[in-house]
Design an enzyme around this catalytic site. Structure first.
Site, PDB file in Angstrom:
ATOM      1  CE  LYS A  14      -2.077  -1.144   3.836  1.00 25.53           C
ATOM      2  NZ  LYS A  14      -1.389  -2.411   4.097  1.00 25.53           N
ATOM      3  NE  ARG A  89      -4.197  -1.687   9.429  1.00 21.38           N
ATOM      4  CZ  ARG A  89      -3.083  -1.086   9.021  1.00 21.38           C
ATOM      5  NH1 ARG A  89      -3.092   0.158   8.626  1.00 21.38           N
ATOM      6  NH2 ARG A  89      -1.968  -1.741   9.022  1.00 21.38           N
ATOM      7  NE  ARG A 128       7.400  -2.427   6.096  1.00 19.97           N
ATOM      8  CZ  ARG A 128       6.074  -2.375   6.271  1.00 19.97           C
ATOM      9  NH1 ARG A 128       5.292  -1.930   5.316  1.00 19.97           N
ATOM     10  NH2 ARG A 128       5.535  -2.768   7.412  1.00 19.97           N
ATOM     11  NE  ARG A 161       6.317  -0.276   9.985  1.00 17.58           N
ATOM     12  CZ  ARG A 161       5.091  -0.323   9.453  1.00 17.58           C
ATOM     13  NH1 ARG A 161       4.877   0.247   8.273  1.00 17.58           N
ATOM     14  NH2 ARG A 161       4.107  -0.925  10.071  1.00 17.58           N
ATOM     15  NE  ARG A 172       2.451  -5.058  11.467  1.00 15.22           N
ATOM     16  CZ  ARG A 172       3.459  -4.830  10.615  1.00 15.22           C
ATOM     17  NH1 ARG A 172       4.627  -5.417  10.801  1.00 15.22           N
ATOM     18  NH2 ARG A 172       3.296  -4.042   9.607  1.00 15.22           N
TER      19      ARG A 172
HETATM   20  P1  ADP Z   1       2.203  -1.916   3.175  1.00 16.77           P
HETATM   21  O1  ADP Z   1       2.221  -0.404   3.144  1.00 16.77           O
HETATM   22  O2  ADP Z   1       0.976  -2.487   2.508  1.00 16.77           O
HETATM   23  O3  ADP Z   1       2.422  -2.493   4.542  1.00 16.77           O
HETATM   24  P2  ADP Z   1       4.759  -1.674   1.751  1.00 16.77           P
HETATM   25  O4  ADP Z   1       4.425  -0.765   0.620  1.00 16.77           O
HETATM   26  O5  ADP Z   1       5.501  -1.087   2.902  1.00 16.77           O
HETATM   27  O6  ADP Z   1       3.415  -2.433   2.274  1.00 16.77           O
HETATM   28  O7  ADP Z   1       5.539  -2.920   1.140  1.00 16.77           O
HETATM   29  C1  ADP Z   1       5.997  -3.983   1.984  1.00 16.77           C
HETATM   30  C2  ADP Z   1       7.346  -4.499   1.462  1.00 16.77           C
HETATM   31  O8  ADP Z   1       7.145  -5.175   0.228  1.00 16.77           O
HETATM   32  C3  ADP Z   1       8.373  -3.395   1.186  1.00 16.77           C
HETATM   33  O9  ADP Z   1       9.649  -3.888   1.554  1.00 16.77           O
HETATM   34  C4  ADP Z   1       8.276  -3.155  -0.322  1.00 16.77           C
HETATM   35  O10 ADP Z   1       9.505  -2.704  -0.877  1.00 16.77           O
HETATM   36  C5  ADP Z   1       7.916  -4.542  -0.825  1.00 16.77           C
HETATM   37  N1  ADP Z   1       7.026  -4.528  -1.992  1.00 16.77           N
HETATM   38  C6  ADP Z   1       5.972  -3.701  -2.219  1.00 16.77           C
HETATM   39  N2  ADP Z   1       5.352  -4.021  -3.380  1.00 16.77           N
HETATM   40  C7  ADP Z   1       6.030  -5.092  -3.890  1.00 16.77           C
HETATM   41  C8  ADP Z   1       5.897  -5.892  -5.085  1.00 16.77           C
HETATM   42  N3  ADP Z   1       4.917  -5.662  -5.974  1.00 16.77           N
HETATM   43  N4  ADP Z   1       6.775  -6.891  -5.267  1.00 16.77           N
HETATM   44  C9  ADP Z   1       7.758  -7.131  -4.367  1.00 16.77           C
HETATM   45  N5  ADP Z   1       7.950  -6.419  -3.234  1.00 16.77           N
HETATM   46  C10 ADP Z   1       7.101  -5.408  -2.999  1.00 16.77           C
HETATM   47  P1  AMP Z   2       0.945   0.380   9.027  1.00 15.04           P
HETATM   48  O1  AMP Z   2       2.035   1.400   8.962  1.00 15.04           O
HETATM   49  O2  AMP Z   2      -0.223   0.698   8.137  1.00 15.04           O
HETATM   50  O3  AMP Z   2       1.459  -1.035   8.822  1.00 15.04           O
HETATM   51  O4  AMP Z   2       0.358   0.453  10.512  1.00 15.04           O
HETATM   52  C1  AMP Z   2       1.194   0.168  11.615  1.00 15.04           C
HETATM   53  C2  AMP Z   2       0.337  -0.036  12.851  1.00 15.04           C
HETATM   54  O5  AMP Z   2      -0.385   1.183  13.163  1.00 15.04           O
HETATM   55  C3  AMP Z   2      -0.749  -1.108  12.744  1.00 15.04           C
HETATM   56  O6  AMP Z   2      -0.255  -2.418  13.001  1.00 15.04           O
HETATM   57  C4  AMP Z   2      -1.736  -0.643  13.835  1.00 15.04           C
HETATM   58  O7  AMP Z   2      -1.253  -0.943  15.141  1.00 15.04           O
HETATM   59  C5  AMP Z   2      -1.672   0.881  13.688  1.00 15.04           C
HETATM   60  N1  AMP Z   2      -2.683   1.373  12.717  1.00 15.04           N
HETATM   61  C6  AMP Z   2      -2.437   1.965  11.509  1.00 15.04           C
HETATM   62  N2  AMP Z   2      -3.595   2.300  10.906  1.00 15.04           N
HETATM   63  C7  AMP Z   2      -4.590   1.901  11.740  1.00 15.04           C
HETATM   64  C8  AMP Z   2      -6.014   1.943  11.677  1.00 15.04           C
HETATM   65  N3  AMP Z   2      -6.663   2.473  10.627  1.00 15.04           N
HETATM   66  N4  AMP Z   2      -6.716   1.442  12.723  1.00 15.04           N
HETATM   67  C9  AMP Z   2      -6.097   0.924  13.800  1.00 15.04           C
HETATM   68  N5  AMP Z   2      -4.766   0.838  13.915  1.00 15.04           N
HETATM   69  C10 AMP Z   2      -4.007   1.321  12.905  1.00 15.04           C
END
Ligand code: ADP
Ligand code: AMP
Length: 221
Positions: A14, A89, A128, A161, A172
């Site tokens: 995302k 969410r 990541r 992170r 998670r």
């Molecule tokens: P989210 O925001 O949904 O938690 P991220 O955008 O942070 O996910 O992506 C999670 C990990 O996967 C990151 O390390 C990113 O570089 C990698 N990633 C994202 N999209 C792809 C893809 N299409 N193919 C391979 N790796 C990806």
């Molecule tokens: P993210 O960066 O989207 O992976 O979110 C990291 C963490 O923030 C999640 O695991 C939750 O603990 C909290 N969080 C983010 N967005 C929400 C949401 N919309 N509702 C509740 N918790 C959230």
């Protein structure tokens, strides 16, 4: 006003795709996870409340999350719209977003689900790395920075992170996937849901998202 909701499990891509859409659509990327991490860094009351939930891999309670998101959406830079990443969410958050927008004579344009099966998520999350300055997203194997450990875009160091450690990743995924399904069902019922295969390379996923929005992939002059 253009309001796009990006849906997907933790690690689905995302944040990676929201950055692309932000550039292409010219509206801000608003991620509740980023807002919580900033609140924790600044030790605000919201940050203090959110921290224990985030460390445990649990969702932060709806009330505080909804207030924070509505405050952010009310800022001037979001007047023309936003790309929401990580919100809603829960079904309660989705319903509250609908009423908030209806109160402003608006609604979601599209809810785009980046679909990635659970077994691919652990590898994505455990590899990541994000940049310390702005949270730009990389992966040790699948999306490397040009210089190891340094952000291509702003030169700041890459860090992991706190919640991308194996135990919290598992927590998670166990605790958040049912809520994601409820949100997906909500947008399927409203007709806003579009599903994109998130297992493809990053560029192909971006193209799929833009196509679902009816937007050309490359801006023409
Ligand atoms: P989210 O925001 O949904 O938690 P991220 O955008 O942070 O996910 O992506 C999670 C990990 O996967 C990151 O390390 C990113 O570089 C990698 N990633 C994202 N999209 C792809 C893809 N299409 N193919 C391979 N790796 C990806
Ligand atoms: P993210 O960066 O989207 O992976 O979110 C990291 C963490 O923030 C999640 O695991 C939750 O603990 C909290 N969080 C983010 N967005 C929400 C949401 N919309 N509702 C509740 N918790 C959230």
């Amino acid at each position: 006003m253009t309001l796009v909701v990006l849906l997907g499990a933790p690690g689905a891509g995302k944040g990676t795709q929201a950055a692309v859409l932000q550039d292409r659509l010219g509206i801000p990327h608003i991620a509740t996870g980023d807002l919580f991490r900033a609140a924790i860094r600044e030790a605000t009351p919201v940050g203090l409340e959110a921290r224990s939930y985030m460390d445990a891999g649990q969702l932060v309670p709806d009330g505080v999350t909804i207030r924070m998101l509505e405050e952010r959406l009310g800022r001037p830079d979001a007047a023309a719209g936003a790309i929401l990443d990580g919100f809603p969410r829960t079904a309660v958050q989705a319903a509250s977003l609908d009423s908030f927008l209806a109160g402003r004579g608006s609604r979601i344009d599209a809810a785009l689900l980046i679909d990635v099966p659970p077994d691919a998520l652990v590898e994505r999350l455990s590899g990541r790395w994000i940049c310390q300055f702005a949270g730009h997203v990389y992966h040790v194997d699948m999306n490397r920075s040009r210089v190891a450990g340094i952000c291509d875009l702003d030169g700041s160091p890459l860090v992991q992170r706190a919640d991308d450690q194996p135990e919290t990743i598992r927590a998670r995924l166990v605790s958040q996937l049912d809520d994601l399904q409820a949100v997906v069902d909500h947008y399927r019922a409203t007709g806003a849901l579009r599903t994109i295969n998130g297992l493809r390379p990053i560029r192909d996923v971006s193209a799929g998202l833009l196509e679902a929005l009816g937007v050309e992939p490359v801006r023409t002059a």
